[in-house]
Design an enzyme around this catalytic site. Sequence first.
Site, short mmCIF file in Angstrom:
data_model
loop_
_atom_site.label_atom_id
_atom_site.label_comp_id
_atom_site.label_asym_id
_atom_site.label_seq_id
_atom_site.Cartn_x
_atom_site.Cartn_y
_atom_site.Cartn_z
N ASP A 50 -4.87 13.29 -9.10
CA ASP A 50 -3.55 12.74 -9.42
C ASP A 50 -3.71 11.42 -10.16
O ASP A 50 -4.35 10.50 -9.65
CB ASP A 50 -2.74 12.50 -8.14
CG ASP A 50 -1.35 11.97 -8.45
OD1 ASP A 50 -0.49 12.79 -8.83
OD2 ASP A 50 -1.12 10.75 -8.35
N TYR A 55 -0.95 4.04 -14.48
CA TYR A 55 -2.12 3.52 -13.75
C TYR A 55 -3.17 2.96 -14.70
O TYR A 55 -4.11 2.28 -14.25
CB TYR A 55 -2.78 4.60 -12.86
CG TYR A 55 -1.88 5.25 -11.83
CD1 TYR A 55 -0.66 4.69 -11.48
CD2 TYR A 55 -2.25 6.43 -11.20
CE1 TYR A 55 0.17 5.30 -10.55
CE2 TYR A 55 -1.43 7.04 -10.26
CZ TYR A 55 -0.21 6.47 -9.95
OH TYR A 55 0.60 7.06 -9.02
N LYS A 80 1.66 11.60 -15.14
CA LYS A 80 3.09 11.27 -15.08
C LYS A 80 3.57 10.50 -16.30
O LYS A 80 2.82 9.67 -16.85
CB LYS A 80 3.38 10.43 -13.81
CG LYS A 80 2.73 11.01 -12.56
CD LYS A 80 3.02 10.22 -11.30
CE LYS A 80 2.13 10.70 -10.16
NZ LYS A 80 0.86 9.98 -10.06
N HIS A 111 7.72 10.06 -13.65
CA HIS A 111 7.21 9.18 -12.59
C HIS A 111 8.34 8.60 -11.73
O HIS A 111 8.23 8.54 -10.50
CB HIS A 111 6.39 8.07 -13.23
CG HIS A 111 5.34 7.49 -12.33
ND1 HIS A 111 4.18 6.95 -12.79
CD2 HIS A 111 5.29 7.35 -10.98
CE1 HIS A 111 3.45 6.52 -11.77
NE2 HIS A 111 4.10 6.74 -10.67
N1 LIG Z 1 4.48 8.96 -7.67
C1 LIG Z 1 4.42 7.72 -7.31
O1 LIG Z 1 5.29 6.89 -7.62
C2 LIG Z 1 3.25 7.27 -6.50
C3 LIG Z 1 3.32 6.06 -5.77
C4 LIG Z 1 2.22 5.70 -5.00
C5 LIG Z 1 1.10 6.51 -4.96
N2 LIG Z 1 1.04 7.65 -5.70
C6 LIG Z 1 -0.17 8.54 -5.71
O2 LIG Z 1 -0.55 8.79 -4.37
C7 LIG Z 1 -1.88 8.35 -4.16
C8 LIG Z 1 -2.10 7.93 -2.72
O3 LIG Z 1 -1.26 6.84 -2.35
P1 LIG Z 1 -1.76 5.34 -2.20
O4 LIG Z 1 -2.83 5.06 -3.18
O5 LIG Z 1 -0.55 4.49 -2.20
O6 LIG Z 1 -2.34 5.23 -0.73
P2 LIG Z 1 -3.06 6.11 0.38
O7 LIG Z 1 -3.80 7.25 -0.20
O8 LIG Z 1 -2.06 6.35 1.43
O9 LIG Z 1 -4.09 5.00 0.95
C9 LIG Z 1 -5.09 4.46 0.15
C10 LIG Z 1 -5.77 3.34 0.92
O10 LIG Z 1 -6.40 3.86 2.09
C11 LIG Z 1 -7.79 3.57 2.06
N3 LIG Z 1 -8.47 4.75 2.62
C12 LIG Z 1 -8.54 5.99 2.09
N4 LIG Z 1 -9.21 6.83 2.90
C13 LIG Z 1 -9.60 6.10 3.96
C14 LIG Z 1 -10.35 6.41 5.13
N5 LIG Z 1 -10.81 7.64 5.34
N6 LIG Z 1 -10.57 5.40 6.02
C15 LIG Z 1 -10.08 4.16 5.81
N7 LIG Z 1 -9.37 3.80 4.72
C16 LIG Z 1 -9.13 4.77 3.80
C17 LIG Z 1 -8.14 3.31 0.61
O11 LIG Z 1 -9.25 2.42 0.52
P3 LIG Z 1 -10.46 2.54 -0.55
O12 LIG Z 1 -9.94 3.11 -1.82
O13 LIG Z 1 -10.90 1.11 -0.69
O14 LIG Z 1 -11.51 3.40 0.09
C18 LIG Z 1 -6.85 2.65 0.11
O15 LIG Z 1 -6.82 1.28 0.45
C19 LIG Z 1 -2.02 7.23 -5.19
O16 LIG Z 1 -3.35 6.83 -5.39
C20 LIG Z 1 -1.37 7.87 -6.39
O17 LIG Z 1 -2.22 8.81 -7.01
C21 LIG Z 1 2.11 8.05 -6.45
#
Ligand SMILES: NC(=O)c1ccc[n+]([C@@H]2O[C@H](COP(=O)([O-])OP(=O)(O)OC[C@H]3O[C@@H](n4cnc5c(N)ncnc54)[C@H](OP(=O)(O)O)[C@@H]3O)[C@@H](O)[C@H]2O)c1
Length: 298
Positions: A50, A55, A80, A111
């Site tokens: 994704d 980004y 997106k 998005h």
């Molecule tokens: N459509 C939208 O508007 C929108 C908005 C937000 C996000 N997104 C998408 O959704 C994805 C996921 O959401 P997100 O990036 O907000 O957050 P997330 O996946 O909920 O959390 C990411 C965080 O958790 C940590 N992490 C991941 N696996 C872990 C584990 N096994 N143990 C401990 N810590 C862990 C990562 O650290 P490290 O990376 O340092 O390991 C990072 O700090 C985004 O990357 C993006 O692609 C889309």
Amino acid sequence: MAPKNWTKETFTLNTGAKIPAIGLGTWQSKPNEVREAVKAALLAGYRHIDTALAYGNEHEVGQGIKDSGVPREKIFITTKLDNPYHKRVEEGINSSLKSLGVDYVDLYLMHWPSSTDPEDLKKHYPDWDFTDTWRELQKLPESGRVKNIGVSNFAIKNLEKLFASKDFKTTPAVNQIELHPNNPSPKLLDYLKEKGIHATAYSCLGSTDSPLYKNEELKKIAEKKGKSVQQVLLLWGLQRGTSVIPKSVTESRIKANFEVDGWELTEEEQKAISGLTERFKVCGDDWLPVKVFFGDDE
Ligand SMILES: NC(=O)c1ccc[n+]([C@@H]2O[C@H](COP(=O)([O-])OP(=O)(O)OC[C@H]3O[C@@H](n4cnc5c(N)ncnc54)[C@H](OP(=O)(O)O)[C@@H]3O)[C@@H](O)[C@H]2O)c1
């Protein structure tokens, strides 16, 4: 029934296409990290990546895909359309394809439902809104550059507006929304199900510095299962019928987040997690020129 092997599972979209149940998120992945993360994820077996124009990492994501040696057609790529590109859908998709180094994406999402004026990011166009953008997005699958189209951050109110718009033809295949136990949105999920729109859960771990990792109920369940809180959070999302896209740039975490096969949460555990009462949203709408969340998701 035996527990599922989620790493091999897909959800079928309303177009007939199959979206892998687990993908790698790439938001806030720093330069030089995301190329390695994408490669590590694909080598670990992930088949869904994704990303987004916003980004600023599509080029690196594309490099990571090439480095992995996994054939393009085996990977489901989501990207997106950025808000200031709503009047420039062609430019947006062509830019993403060029940066990614591919000739099609599997899923192209609007998005945010915000047609932001590129000259002033605090302004919304007076003569254009997301229904106009959707009209343009609907034309893309014909060209073969986009296999499926969908939306992101759409609340029920905006979906209703979309369905009632005069040029509306194609039901979005996906709505990518924030979903974790502190923002479970059951009403929105039921609505999407009724309309045949698949939900992908973003910030499914609670995003950067997630408060969920310290939650006592989650810790208790994780300990009982011999799993991590993160793995429990992913199972909770998957068992609700949503695809999940955890982000990590840490190889060991990327691998651990993919170790979700062959076990499951009981109905009781699932209910206990859904019953957490604290609420928070990682992504609000304060930074946008229009309101897009209306508190109508639960
Ligand atoms: N459509 C939208 O508007 C929108 C908005 C937000 C996000 N997104 C998408 O959704 C994805 C996921 O959401 P997100 O990036 O907000 O957050 P997330 O996946 O909920 O959390 C990411 C965080 O958790 C940590 N992490 C991941 N696996 C872990 C584990 N096994 N143990 C401990 N810590 C862990 C990562 O650290 P490290 O990376 O340092 O390991 C990072 O700090 C985004 O990357 C993006 O692609 C889309």
